[in-house]
Design a protein around this motif. Sequence first.
Motif, PDB file in Angstrom:
ATOM      1  N   MET A   3       0.840  -1.181   0.000  1.00 28.02           N
ATOM      2  CA  MET A   3       0.000   0.000   0.000  1.00 28.02           C
ATOM      3  C   MET A   3       0.885   1.244   0.000  1.00 28.02           C
ATOM      4  O   MET A   3       1.824   1.357   0.761  1.00 28.02           O
ATOM      5  CB  MET A   3      -0.896  -0.015   1.235  1.00 28.02           C
ATOM      6  N   GLU A   4       0.570   2.161  -0.855  1.00 28.47           N
ATOM      7  CA  GLU A   4       1.348   3.385  -0.996  1.00 28.47           C
ATOM      8  C   GLU A   4       1.025   4.351   0.144  1.00 28.47           C
ATOM      9  O   GLU A   4      -0.126   4.533   0.519  1.00 28.47           O
ATOM     10  CB  GLU A   4       1.009   4.038  -2.332  1.00 28.47           C
ATOM     11  N   ASP A   5       2.064   4.962   0.709  1.00 26.91           N
ATOM     12  CA  ASP A   5       1.886   5.947   1.769  1.00 26.91           C
ATOM     13  C   ASP A   5       1.527   7.277   1.123  1.00 26.91           C
ATOM     14  O   ASP A   5       2.331   7.869   0.414  1.00 26.91           O
ATOM     15  CB  ASP A   5       3.173   6.071   2.581  1.00 26.91           C
ATOM     16  N   LYS A   6       0.315   7.747   1.354  1.00 25.45           N
ATOM     17  CA  LYS A   6      -0.157   8.976   0.716  1.00 25.45           C
ATOM     18  C   LYS A   6      -0.189  10.155   1.675  1.00 25.45           C
ATOM     19  O   LYS A   6      -0.773  11.179   1.378  1.00 25.45           O
ATOM     20  CB  LYS A   6      -1.545   8.744   0.120  1.00 25.45           C
ATOM     21  N   TYR A  35       1.206  13.381   3.614  1.00 20.12           N
ATOM     22  CA  TYR A  35       2.130  14.464   3.309  1.00 20.12           C
ATOM     23  C   TYR A  35       1.997  15.527   4.390  1.00 20.12           C
ATOM     24  O   TYR A  35       1.043  15.534   5.157  1.00 20.12           O
ATOM     25  CB  TYR A  35       1.860  15.063   1.924  1.00 20.12           C
ATOM     26  N   CYS A  79      -3.556  12.654   5.087  1.00 20.17           N
ATOM     27  CA  CYS A  79      -3.812  11.757   3.962  1.00 20.17           C
ATOM     28  C   CYS A  79      -5.257  11.971   3.534  1.00 20.17           C
ATOM     29  O   CYS A  79      -6.184  11.602   4.257  1.00 20.17           O
ATOM     30  CB  CYS A  79      -3.590  10.301   4.361  1.00 20.17           C
TER      31      CYS A  79
END
Length: 143
Positions: free
Chosen positions: A1-4, A6, A107
Amino acid sequence: MEDKFYQPNYGDDDVITFNSSEMCKFGRFKQVLQSALQSKLPDTLVEYLEAQGITGTSIREYQKGSFRVENYNRKWFIDGKNCEILSIGAGGWQKGKLRIKFTLEFCPDEPEVEELTQSNDVEINQTESPLDDIRQLMSKDTQ
């Protein structure tokens, strides 16, 4: 799973809510969070580190003219703690300060795609794309 997540750059007058009935300005939220991080957390952190065998983490300063020692563990989050680091491949110990810094990350939720049902077929409603005009021109040229 991509870490979104910021680090947001919200202004002090932007608004945040956690339960949709009460809101506060982002600037106020940051002030209260900073205060919390500098009040109880530093002493708890130092106590935990020392209980785990990592000693010398307390920041104490002697008051001139008295025998009192003041606890300044909050400086971990402000000025940092004096230390020395020996890094693999380095030429020796490097003196400096180590500071603990917390960041807030955000996120955004994925936008929901509207589904339209027409005569037992499910179609996805897509927003217009700037490329739609080009696609129409290309399809006219191929006909």
